[in-house]
Design a protein around this motif. Structure first.
Motif, PDB file in Angstrom:
ATOM      1  N   GLY A  43       0.805  -1.209   0.000  1.00  0.00           N
ATOM      2  CA  GLY A  43       0.000   0.000   0.000  1.00  0.00           C
ATOM      3  C   GLY A  43       0.839   1.260   0.000  1.00  0.00           C
ATOM      4  O   GLY A  43       1.946   1.291   0.550  1.00  0.00           O
ATOM      5  N   VAL A  44       0.299   2.297  -0.640  1.00  0.00           N
ATOM      6  CA  VAL A  44       0.922   3.620  -0.659  1.00  0.00           C
ATOM      7  C   VAL A  44      -0.161   4.660  -0.409  1.00  0.00           C
ATOM      8  O   VAL A  44      -1.347   4.417  -0.633  1.00  0.00           O
TER       9      VAL A  44
ATOM     10  N   GLY B 272       1.917 -13.737  -2.801  1.00  0.00           N
ATOM     11  CA  GLY B 272       3.317 -13.500  -3.093  1.00  0.00           C
ATOM     12  C   GLY B 272       3.667 -13.842  -4.532  1.00  0.00           C
ATOM     13  O   GLY B 272       3.055 -14.707  -5.151  1.00  0.00           O
ATOM     14  N   GLY B 273       4.633 -13.112  -5.073  1.00  0.00           N
ATOM     15  CA  GLY B 273       5.105 -13.385  -6.413  1.00  0.00           C
ATOM     16  C   GLY B 273       4.271 -12.796  -7.518  1.00  0.00           C
ATOM     17  O   GLY B 273       4.465 -13.131  -8.694  1.00  0.00           O
ATOM     18  N   THR B 274       3.331 -11.906  -7.183  1.00  0.00           N
ATOM     19  CA  THR B 274       2.460 -11.327  -8.202  1.00  0.00           C
ATOM     20  C   THR B 274       2.803  -9.875  -8.505  1.00  0.00           C
ATOM     21  O   THR B 274       2.068  -9.202  -9.223  1.00  0.00           O
ATOM     22  N   GLY B 275       3.895  -9.368  -7.952  1.00  0.00           N
ATOM     23  CA  GLY B 275       4.352  -8.041  -8.309  1.00  0.00           C
ATOM     24  C   GLY B 275       3.890  -6.914  -7.413  1.00  0.00           C
ATOM     25  O   GLY B 275       4.182  -5.749  -7.691  1.00  0.00           O
ATOM     26  N   LYS B 276       3.185  -7.228  -6.318  1.00  0.00           N
ATOM     27  CA  LYS B 276       2.677  -6.150  -5.477  1.00  0.00           C
ATOM     28  C   LYS B 276       3.809  -5.371  -4.812  1.00  0.00           C
ATOM     29  O   LYS B 276       3.730  -4.149  -4.675  1.00  0.00           O
ATOM     30  N   SER B 277       4.883  -6.051  -4.413  1.00  0.00           N
ATOM     31  CA  SER B 277       6.005  -5.355  -3.777  1.00  0.00           C
ATOM     32  C   SER B 277       6.718  -4.446  -4.782  1.00  0.00           C
ATOM     33  O   SER B 277       7.092  -3.315  -4.457  1.00  0.00           O
ATOM     34  N   THR B 278       6.879  -4.927  -6.015  1.00  0.00           N
ATOM     35  CA  THR B 278       7.528  -4.116  -7.046  1.00  0.00           C
ATOM     36  C   THR B 278       6.695  -2.871  -7.344  1.00  0.00           C
ATOM     37  O   THR B 278       7.227  -1.755  -7.442  1.00  0.00           O
ATOM     38  N   LEU B 279       5.378  -3.037  -7.474  1.00  0.00           N
ATOM     39  CA  LEU B 279       4.498  -1.904  -7.742  1.00  0.00           C
ATOM     40  C   LEU B 279       4.485  -0.943  -6.558  1.00  0.00           C
ATOM     41  O   LEU B 279       4.534   0.283  -6.739  1.00  0.00           O
ATOM     42  N   THR B 280       4.435  -1.487  -5.347  1.00  0.00           N
ATOM     43  CA  THR B 280       4.444  -0.639  -4.151  1.00  0.00           C
ATOM     44  C   THR B 280       5.712   0.196  -4.080  1.00  0.00           C
ATOM     45  O   THR B 280       5.661   1.406  -3.821  1.00  0.00           O
ATOM     46  N   ARG B 281       6.857  -0.425  -4.331  1.00  0.00           N
ATOM     47  CA  ARG B 281       8.120   0.321  -4.270  1.00  0.00           C
ATOM     48  C   ARG B 281       8.171   1.404  -5.342  1.00  0.00           C
ATOM     49  O   ARG B 281       8.652   2.514  -5.090  1.00  0.00           O
ATOM     50  N   ALA B 282       7.692   1.097  -6.548  1.00  0.00           N
ATOM     51  CA  ALA B 282       7.721   2.092  -7.624  1.00  0.00           C
ATOM     52  C   ALA B 282       6.898   3.319  -7.252  1.00  0.00           C
ATOM     53  O   ALA B 282       7.330   4.463  -7.465  1.00  0.00           O
TER      54      ALA B 282
ATOM     55  N   LEU C  49       3.260   2.591   2.930  1.00  0.00           N
ATOM     56  CA  LEU C  49       2.479   2.036   4.033  1.00  0.00           C
ATOM     57  C   LEU C  49       2.993   0.663   4.438  1.00  0.00           C
ATOM     58  O   LEU C  49       3.173   0.379   5.617  1.00  0.00           O
ATOM     59  N   SER C  50       3.201  -0.213   3.469  1.00  0.00           N
ATOM     60  CA  SER C  50       3.730  -1.557   3.708  1.00  0.00           C
ATOM     61  C   SER C  50       3.845  -2.264   2.369  1.00  0.00           C
ATOM     62  O   SER C  50       3.204  -1.871   1.394  1.00  0.00           O
ATOM     63  N   ASP C  51       4.671  -3.314   2.331  1.00  0.00           N
ATOM     64  CA  ASP C  51       4.694  -4.159   1.142  1.00  0.00           C
ATOM     65  C   ASP C  51       4.272  -5.577   1.477  1.00  0.00           C
ATOM     66  O   ASP C  51       4.433  -6.486   0.678  1.00  0.00           O
TER      67      ASP C  51
ATOM     68  N   LEU D 269      11.987   5.405  -0.273  1.00  0.00           N
ATOM     69  CA  LEU D 269      10.539   5.359  -0.176  1.00  0.00           C
ATOM     70  C   LEU D 269      10.024   6.487   0.709  1.00  0.00           C
ATOM     71  O   LEU D 269      10.611   6.808   1.740  1.00  0.00           O
ATOM     72  N   GLY D 270       8.903   7.086   0.316  1.00  0.00           N
ATOM     73  CA  GLY D 270       8.345   8.220   1.046  1.00  0.00           C
ATOM     74  C   GLY D 270       7.755   7.819   2.383  1.00  0.00           C
ATOM     75  O   GLY D 270       7.413   6.649   2.620  1.00  0.00           O
ATOM     76  N   ASN D 271       7.610   8.790   3.271  1.00  0.00           N
ATOM     77  CA  ASN D 271       7.030   8.552   4.589  1.00  0.00           C
ATOM     78  C   ASN D 271       5.513   8.499   4.502  1.00  0.00           C
ATOM     79  O   ASN D 271       4.890   9.283   3.779  1.00  0.00           O
ATOM     80  N   ALA D 272       4.928   7.589   5.269  1.00  0.00           N
ATOM     81  CA  ALA D 272       3.471   7.477   5.305  1.00  0.00           C
ATOM     82  C   ALA D 272       2.886   8.657   6.081  1.00  0.00           C
ATOM     83  O   ALA D 272       3.457   9.085   7.085  1.00  0.00           O
ATOM     84  N   PRO D 273       1.752   9.190   5.645  1.00  0.00           N
ATOM     85  CA  PRO D 273       1.105  10.255   6.413  1.00  0.00           C
ATOM     86  C   PRO D 273       0.523   9.716   7.713  1.00  0.00           C
ATOM     87  O   PRO D 273       0.246   8.514   7.831  1.00  0.00           O
ATOM     88  N   GLU D 274       0.359  10.589   8.691  1.00  0.00           N
ATOM     89  CA  GLU D 274      -0.200  10.149   9.972  1.00  0.00           C
ATOM     90  C   GLU D 274      -1.635   9.672   9.815  1.00  0.00           C
ATOM     91  O   GLU D 274      -2.063   8.735  10.493  1.00  0.00           O
ATOM     92  N   ALA D 275      -2.415  10.324   8.954  1.00  0.00           N
ATOM     93  CA  ALA D 275      -3.804   9.939   8.730  1.00  0.00           C
ATOM     94  C   ALA D 275      -3.967   9.462   7.297  1.00  0.00           C
ATOM     95  O   ALA D 275      -3.909  10.257   6.357  1.00  0.00           O
ATOM     96  N   ALA D 276      -4.150   8.160   7.132  1.00  0.00           N
ATOM     97  CA  ALA D 276      -4.337   7.574   5.805  1.00  0.00           C
ATOM     98  C   ALA D 276      -5.665   6.827   5.786  1.00  0.00           C
ATOM     99  O   ALA D 276      -6.111   6.289   6.801  1.00  0.00           O
ATOM    100  N   HIS D 277      -6.305   6.784   4.631  1.00  0.00           N
ATOM    101  CA  HIS D 277      -7.575   6.072   4.492  1.00  0.00           C
ATOM    102  C   HIS D 277      -7.640   5.425   3.112  1.00  0.00           C
ATOM    103  O   HIS D 277      -7.022   5.896   2.166  1.00  0.00           O
ATOM    104  N   VAL D 278      -8.393   4.344   3.026  1.00  0.00           N
ATOM    105  CA  VAL D 278      -8.476   3.607   1.766  1.00  0.00           C
ATOM    106  C   VAL D 278      -9.272   4.415   0.742  1.00  0.00           C
ATOM    107  O   VAL D 278     -10.423   4.791   0.990  1.00  0.00           O
TER     108      VAL D 278
END
Length: 245
Positions: free
Chosen positions: A82-83, A98-108, A116-118, A157-166
């Motif tokens: 998440g970002v 796992g292995g579907t590219g979510k970590s690569t997309l999150t990092r990009a 937020l997390s990978d 990687l950027g810092n997560a904001p204190e208040a995040a929502h989906v």
């Protein structure tokens, strides 16, 4: 003797981690976990003692499992990356095995937005607030094993904001070599079927399927099928910036 206890914060709670007699180097642990470092917790907080054979990667797995256990019944937790937009808190959650590219997309995306997390995304039921877990990123340098832990700062990687929502829930399906990406709205039943296998401790929440339906009603869900992350970055930016339908 140096104190080998460290307090980390993730998924909206604190966890005391005792490095114990593991082989984990304190300085290296502090470096890769710097985003989650917190003041010493009280005795009432959950605690974890690493197993003697632990390395940094094993420690990450144990910490993630301990945090998930501590938040069971309180958070809706997905195996997801998440970002978030640091200004607005609008967040994209990428649900996938796992292995579907979510970590690569999150990092990009986290090179431009807040990381937020990978691995695990925790969401407050009803408010859909996201509780960040900016854990170290596990990857092999230049794609060559063995994998090792990287601090989010090390990867820019950027810092997560204190208040995040989906703002958007995404189910990822990656097929290497696919020429173009497609974006398909999922109905509530298809969403529940797609995301349920990627949840943690879902049954510990009251009326869990109703909760997933409520999340779908609030933010919808898109199935994104793609080949490479570059194919979906523009769409992701539009959602995060509030410009995509």
């Amino acid at each position: 003797m140096a104190d080998r206890r460290r307090t980390l914060r993730g998924l909206g709670t604190a966890l005391t981690v005792d490095l114990g007699n593991s082989a984990v180097d304190q300085a290296e642990f502090d470096r890769v976990w710097s985003r989650c470092a917190a003041p010493h917790a009280t005795a009432a907080e959950p605690a974890l003692t690493l197993t003697p054979d632990s390395g940094l990667e094993s420690a990450t797995q144990q910490i993630t499992q301990a945090l998930i256990a501590a938040r069971a019944g309180r958070l809706l937790m997905f195996h997801a990356g998440g970002v978030a937009d640091p200004a607005t808190g609008r967040s994209l959650v990428f649900v996938a095995p796992g292995g579907t590219g979510k970590s690569t997309l999150t990092r990009a995306l986290a090179a431009e937005y807040g990381y937020l997390s990978d691995e695990t995304i925790g969401i407050e039921p009803g408010t859909w607030a996201v509780r960040p877990y900016p854990k170290p990123v596990t990857l092999a340098p230049d794609g060559v094993p063995p994998k090792r832990e990287h601090a989010p700062d090390e990867l820019g990687l950027g810092n997560a904001p204190e208040a995040a929502h989906v703002a958007g829930l995404v189910v990822l399906r990656r097929t290497p070599g696919r020429a173009t990406a497609t974006f398909t709205d999922l109905g509530v039943l298809d969403t529940i079927m797609a995301v349920t296998p990627e949840t943690s401790s879902l049954s510990a929440l009251p009326r869990p399927l109703h909760l997933l339906a409520d999340l779908h009603a609030a933010v919808g869900c898109r199935l994104v099928e793609y080949g490479e992350s570059a194919q979906v970055l523009s769409w992701c930016r539009a959602v995060l910036d509030g410009e995509a339908p």
